[in-house]
Design a protein around this motif. Structure first.
Motif, PDB file in Angstrom:
ATOM      1  N   ALA A 502       2.512   4.754  19.903  1.00 53.65           N
ATOM      2  CA  ALA A 502       1.683   3.524  19.426  1.00 53.65           C
ATOM      3  C   ALA A 502       0.916   2.553  20.981  1.00 53.65           C
ATOM      4  O   ALA A 502      -0.003   1.305  21.266  1.00 53.65           O
ATOM      5  CB  ALA A 502       1.391   2.749  18.299  1.00 53.65           C
ATOM      6  N   THR A 503       2.576   2.251  21.350  1.00 55.63           N
ATOM      7  CA  THR A 503       2.511   1.103  22.496  1.00 55.63           C
ATOM      8  C   THR A 503       1.745   1.670  23.388  1.00 55.63           C
ATOM      9  O   THR A 503       0.671   1.110  24.636  1.00 55.63           O
ATOM     10  CB  THR A 503       4.085   0.167  22.674  1.00 55.63           C
ATOM     11  N   ALA A 504       1.529   2.672  23.921  1.00 53.36           N
ATOM     12  CA  ALA A 504       1.259   3.268  25.408  1.00 53.36           C
ATOM     13  C   ALA A 504       0.262   3.438  25.489  1.00 53.36           C
ATOM     14  O   ALA A 504      -0.686   3.186  26.134  1.00 53.36           O
ATOM     15  CB  ALA A 504       1.669   5.409  25.554  1.00 53.36           C
ATOM     16  N   ILE A 505      -0.714   4.044  24.063  1.00 51.18           N
ATOM     17  CA  ILE A 505      -1.870   3.924  24.083  1.00 51.18           C
ATOM     18  C   ILE A 505      -2.820   2.249  23.877  1.00 51.18           C
ATOM     19  O   ILE A 505      -3.748   1.979  24.702  1.00 51.18           O
ATOM     20  CB  ILE A 505      -2.822   4.224  22.138  1.00 51.18           C
ATOM     21  N   ASN A 506      -1.738   1.862  23.244  1.00 52.98           N
ATOM     22  CA  ASN A 506      -1.910  -0.438  24.099  1.00 52.98           C
ATOM     23  C   ASN A 506      -2.486  -0.401  25.108  1.00 52.98           C
ATOM     24  O   ASN A 506      -3.589  -1.018  25.657  1.00 52.98           O
ATOM     25  CB  ASN A 506      -2.336  -1.039  22.919  1.00 52.98           C
ATOM     26  N   ASP A 507      -1.575  -0.028  25.647  1.00 48.55           N
ATOM     27  CA  ASP A 507      -0.665  -0.122  26.999  1.00 48.55           C
ATOM     28  C   ASP A 507      -1.909   0.119  27.934  1.00 48.55           C
ATOM     29  O   ASP A 507      -2.753   1.480  27.844  1.00 48.55           O
ATOM     30  CB  ASP A 507       0.154   0.717  27.848  1.00 48.55           C
ATOM     31  N   PRO A 508      -2.983  -0.830  28.904  1.00 46.17           N
ATOM     32  CA  PRO A 508      -3.838  -0.755  30.148  1.00 46.17           C
ATOM     33  C   PRO A 508      -3.546   0.291  30.697  1.00 46.17           C
ATOM     34  O   PRO A 508      -4.285   0.771  31.744  1.00 46.17           O
ATOM     35  CB  PRO A 508      -4.257  -1.848  30.236  1.00 46.17           C
ATOM     36  N   ASN A 509      -2.485   0.884  30.885  1.00 41.23           N
ATOM     37  CA  ASN A 509      -1.714   1.629  32.072  1.00 41.23           C
ATOM     38  C   ASN A 509      -1.713   2.659  31.663  1.00 41.23           C
ATOM     39  O   ASN A 509      -1.499   3.488  30.738  1.00 41.23           O
ATOM     40  CB  ASN A 509      -0.343   0.982  32.616  1.00 41.23           C
ATOM     41  N   PRO A 510      -1.940   4.123  32.821  1.00 41.78           N
ATOM     42  CA  PRO A 510      -1.879   5.197  32.698  1.00 41.78           C
ATOM     43  C   PRO A 510       0.161   5.749  32.527  1.00 41.78           C
ATOM     44  O   PRO A 510       1.291   4.983  32.822  1.00 41.78           O
ATOM     45  CB  PRO A 510      -1.304   6.102  34.015  1.00 41.78           C
ATOM     46  N   VAL A 511       0.182   6.211  31.455  1.00 39.81           N
ATOM     47  CA  VAL A 511       1.957   6.260  31.018  1.00 39.81           C
ATOM     48  C   VAL A 511       1.677   7.912  30.313  1.00 39.81           C
ATOM     49  O   VAL A 511       1.005   8.752  30.014  1.00 39.81           O
ATOM     50  CB  VAL A 511       1.937   6.082  29.438  1.00 39.81           C
ATOM     51  N   LEU A 512       3.215   8.301  30.906  1.00 34.76           N
ATOM     52  CA  LEU A 512       4.052   9.833  31.081  1.00 34.76           C
ATOM     53  C   LEU A 512       4.842   9.696  29.524  1.00 34.76           C
ATOM     54  O   LEU A 512       4.837   8.963  29.514  1.00 34.76           O
ATOM     55  CB  LEU A 512       4.207  10.313  31.887  1.00 34.76           C
ATOM     56  N   TYR A 513       4.209  10.547  28.139  1.00 28.97           N
ATOM     57  CA  TYR A 513       4.450  10.362  27.528  1.00 28.97           C
ATOM     58  C   TYR A 513       5.792  11.960  27.416  1.00 28.97           C
ATOM     59  O   TYR A 513       4.961  13.007  27.089  1.00 28.97           O
ATOM     60  CB  TYR A 513       4.001   9.906  25.267  1.00 28.97           C
ATOM     61  N   PHE A 514       6.420  11.879  27.229  1.00 27.89           N
ATOM     62  CA  PHE A 514       7.751  12.942  27.356  1.00 27.89           C
ATOM     63  C   PHE A 514       8.117  13.414  25.725  1.00 27.89           C
ATOM     64  O   PHE A 514       8.707  12.024  24.989  1.00 27.89           O
ATOM     65  CB  PHE A 514       8.747  13.221  27.934  1.00 27.89           C
ATOM     66  N   GLU A 515       7.514  14.509  24.880  1.00 26.89           N
ATOM     67  CA  GLU A 515       7.547  14.790  23.933  1.00 26.89           C
ATOM     68  C   GLU A 515       9.299  16.150  23.835  1.00 26.89           C
ATOM     69  O   GLU A 515       8.308  17.102  23.771  1.00 26.89           O
ATOM     70  CB  GLU A 515       6.286  15.419  23.005  1.00 26.89           C
ATOM     71  N   HIS A 516       9.999  16.226  23.327  1.00 25.09           N
ATOM     72  CA  HIS A 516      10.958  17.444  23.443  1.00 25.09           C
ATOM     73  C   HIS A 516      10.583  18.064  22.814  1.00 25.09           C
ATOM     74  O   HIS A 516      10.717  17.567  21.408  1.00 25.09           O
ATOM     75  CB  HIS A 516      12.606  17.026  23.889  1.00 25.09           C
ATOM     76  N   LYS A 517      10.610  19.600  22.793  1.00 23.87           N
ATOM     77  CA  LYS A 517      10.027  20.732  21.477  1.00 23.87           C
ATOM     78  C   LYS A 517      10.720  20.743  21.290  1.00 23.87           C
ATOM     79  O   LYS A 517      10.692  20.993  19.434  1.00 23.87           O
ATOM     80  CB  LYS A 517       9.490  21.859  22.750  1.00 23.87           C
ATOM     81  N   ALA A 518      11.913  20.657  21.597  1.00 23.24           N
ATOM     82  CA  ALA A 518      13.366  21.067  20.195  1.00 23.24           C
ATOM     83  C   ALA A 518      13.849  19.984  19.420  1.00 23.24           C
ATOM     84  O   ALA A 518      14.105  20.697  18.440  1.00 23.24           O
ATOM     85  CB  ALA A 518      15.152  21.396  21.345  1.00 23.24           C
TER      86      ALA A 518
END
Length: 666
Positions: A502-518
């Motif tokens: 939610a914070t990443a989407i609110n932030d106006p800067n580019p965000v790399l959001y890592f999600e570990h598949k395991a």
């Protein structure tokens, strides 16, 4: 035979009035006179570099006059006429070229590498290709918002060989976006002639392969350019679709002035000199009686006076004084974090459910948010995170994309330029290599360069432990943590995954959001059912102890927890970083000063990983507090293997307990 009064170009004014005919001439003359002045200043050392568009003015001016002022144009090196036709104050252009503060990049970039929202111009980067996909994103925003506006984007014949060109055309065609792609075919890419750049007869033919209408225009004929683009733009406003235009023209000077034109046959230069767009149009207007020599001289004098005055203004401007705090503060767009505490009940959900829930609630909260990625619509994504989203939000906001990571990331940037938000899903984090350039060279640098934020989140399903092999298992966060302008998030728990997204989407800067598949389906936690946020740059202290500080993130958090559970005698501070950029250095230093021993665990291979920088930072800042060398634990220096026994050997998970004991025993 060409005579002093006969034009080499055949003109047809059709129904244009005299005022428009004269305005076209004046708008071409202005950039020509500026360029002639710039060549003098270049020789005097007052301008560092110059990419001349002499001989190509009809294209820039014709396209710009055909568009409405609020419609975006994405120009190139040789499109000075775009900037002057949009009536940017010359003093600001001169300041830009001299690296003064009154320019558009605060001295951080040169020539035409800038944009301006005020004049709806989006400047290029040296990699050329990305702006084509950015134009797609701007056009997509226009289509979604029913603005009925056209976006025009320029490239040269050399740029049509880049993959971004083909990706952008394909996306525009599939989505029927209102983009006019303008190819300025001027004969040479630096010194490489067209016959060494492409094999087809005309570049316009490439439009046919994408189902795009395409046209070939005489790029030196201002009336043909203006008339045809005006007609096409009006048509596209009424029926959204892409158009491809190849303008036949010629580059009369070097790629940039230092390169010269010795490689160009003199007879070819002479042939195109005879087709000069301004000289020929002047003759046409004189013969037509629309222009006379007196008016022409007055126009020349007025423009030259304007140039001299603007140069004087720019020259009098103080040189930029380097200020470290200003430079650092402009890397990211300033943003006031809005903390939202959860209010509702909690439920136990999986890591993957938390991401899906957070994404859905952000879509509900931000009506201008668009999700893009391969198979994310009806199929719900390969991990089913967006399953059911199309039914709730429609496929105009949840968009399946062709397999073209670069163009889709660029389209996300275009949406941001147009005031919208984008979440782009990499089907696997490994595939981001196909979109690496726009992330590190466009998204990351835009705010620093010309104050344009990149409101784009790139979702990155990553990590090993699921026997997915070398192309679906990387945890490649270190590629991005070293790039100023990017933010990097890497949660380890469902609660954090939801709040940080939610914070990443609110932030106006580019965000790399890592999600570990395991972790997707193996980790469960009580998570609030409603919307909430978690601040960036705040690590979580999961366990407290006096003996050692363990620093990790992602799957490494769970490996460390398992190890501590098996070794109850070890009293450790366990820090889950949660975000890698920004980094919670205060939490790290506080713990290290307390325990005196540090071990850093990462899933990535050792060399060049984030653990190396953390170790160096701790050694530089907390050396006198340490009772042992900082220990790093990482995976093997090999690609990630497929079969379980090789993958288990590869991962740092199996090495951690021994390394931890070594630190404690030192």
């Amino acid at each position: 035979m060409l005579t002093p009064t006969k034009s080499a170009i055949k003109y047809d004014k059709k129904n244009l009035d005299n005022k428009t005919l004269l305005q076209l001439y004046k708008n071409m003359l202005k950039p020509r006179l500026i360029e002639e002045k710039m060549l003098i200043l270049l020789r005097q050392g007052k301008v560092s570099k110059w990419f001349s568009g002499i001989g190509q003015e009809a294209i820039s001016v014709g396209v710009t006059m055909a568009l409405q002022p609020e419609e975006y144009i994405l120009p190139m090196h040789r499109n000075l006429g775009v900037f002057t036709t949009r009536e940017i104050p010359l003093s600001r252009l001169f300041s830009q070229w001299q690296g003064k503060a009154n320019g558009f990049t605060k001295g951080r970039d040169r020539s035409f590498h800038f944009g301006t929202q005020e004049f709806h111009i989006v400047g290029m980067i040296s990699h050329l290709g990305p702006q084509l996909g950015v134009a797609d994103g701007i056009a997509l925003a226009s289509k979604l918002q029913n603005k009925n506006q056209v976006t025009a984007v320029f490239t040269g014949e050399g740029g049509t060989s880049e993959g971004d060109f083909h990706e952008a055309l394909n996306v525009a065609a599939v989505w029927q976006l209102p983009v006019i792609f303008c190819i300025e075919n001027n004969g040479y890419g630096l010194s490489t002639p067209t016959n060494e750049q492409y094999y087809c007869k005309d570049l316009a033919d490439r439009g046919k392969g994408y189902g795009i209408e395409s046209f070939i225009l005489d790029g030196n004929n201002i009336l043909e350019v203006y008339g045809k683009i005006s007609k096409l733009a009006e048509s596209v406003r009424k029926r959204s679709r892409p158009i491809l235009i190849e303008f036949k023209t010629f580059r009369m000077r070097g790629h940039e002035e230092a390169s010269g034109t010795k490689y160009v046959p003199q007879e070819l230069i002479a042939e195109w000199e005879a087709k000069d767009p301004i000289n020929n149009y002047r003759k046409y207007l004189l013969n037509l009686g629309v222009l006379n020599t007196t008016t022409d001289e007055e126009m020349h004098h007025a423009i030259k006076a304007e140039i001299d005055k603007a140069l004087q203004t720019a020259g009098a401007e103080e040189a930029i004084i380097a200020d470290e705090s200003i430079e650092l503060n402009d890397v990211y767009k300033s943003h006031e974090y809005q903390h939202i505490e959860p209010q509702s009940k909690q439920e136990e959900i999986r890591f993957i459910d938390a991401i899906s829930q957070g994404l859905r609630q952000s879509m509900q909260r931000h009506e201008d948010l668009v999700i893009m990625g391969q198979d994310v619509a009806e199929y719900g994504g390969v991990f089913k995170i967006t399953e059911g989203f199309v039914e709730e939000f429609g496929n105009h906001r949840v968009r399946n994309t062709p397999i073209c990571e670069s163009a889709i990331i660029e389209a996300g940037m275009g949406l941001s330029i147009a005031g919208m938000k984008a979440v782009v899903e990499m089907q696997f984090a490994d595939f981001v290599t196909s979109g690496f350039n726009p992330i590190v060279n466009y998204l990351a640098k835009s705010h620093y360069r010309w104050n344009q934020n990149a409101d784009v989140v790139v979702r990155m399903p990553c990590g090993a432990g699921v026997a997915a092999g070398p192309f679906h298992s990387q945890t490649n966060e270190a590629w991005f943590t070293k790039t100023p302008g990017l933010k990097v998030v890497y949660p380890a728990f469902p609660y954090d995954a939801k709040g940080l997204l939610a914070t990443a989407i609110n932030d106006p800067n580019p965000v790399l959001y890592f999600e570990h598949k395991a972790l997707y389906r193996s980790i469960r936690q009580e998570v609030p059912t409603d919307y909430f946020t978690i601040p960036f740059g705040k690590a979580a202290l999961l366990k407290e102890g006096e003996s050692v500080t363990i620093i990790t993130y992602g799957a490494g958090v769970h490996w460390a927890l398992d190890t501590l559970e098996k070794n109850e005698d070890i009293a450790a501070d366990l820090i889950d970083l949660r975000t890698l950029q920004p980094l919670d250095t205060e939490a790290i230093f506080t713990s290290v000063k307390k325990t005196g021993r540090v071990i850093i665990l990462q899933e990535d291979s050792m060399f060049g990983g984030i653990a190396s920088d953390l170790s160096a930072m701790i050694m530089e800042t907390c050396f006198e507090y340490l009772d042992a060398p900082v220990k790093r634990v990482a995976s093997m220096e090999t690609p990630i293997p497929f079969i379980n026994q090789l993958e288990d050997q590869y991962l740092s998970k199996g090495k951690f307990e021994k390394a931890l004991r070594e630190v404690l025993a030192y």
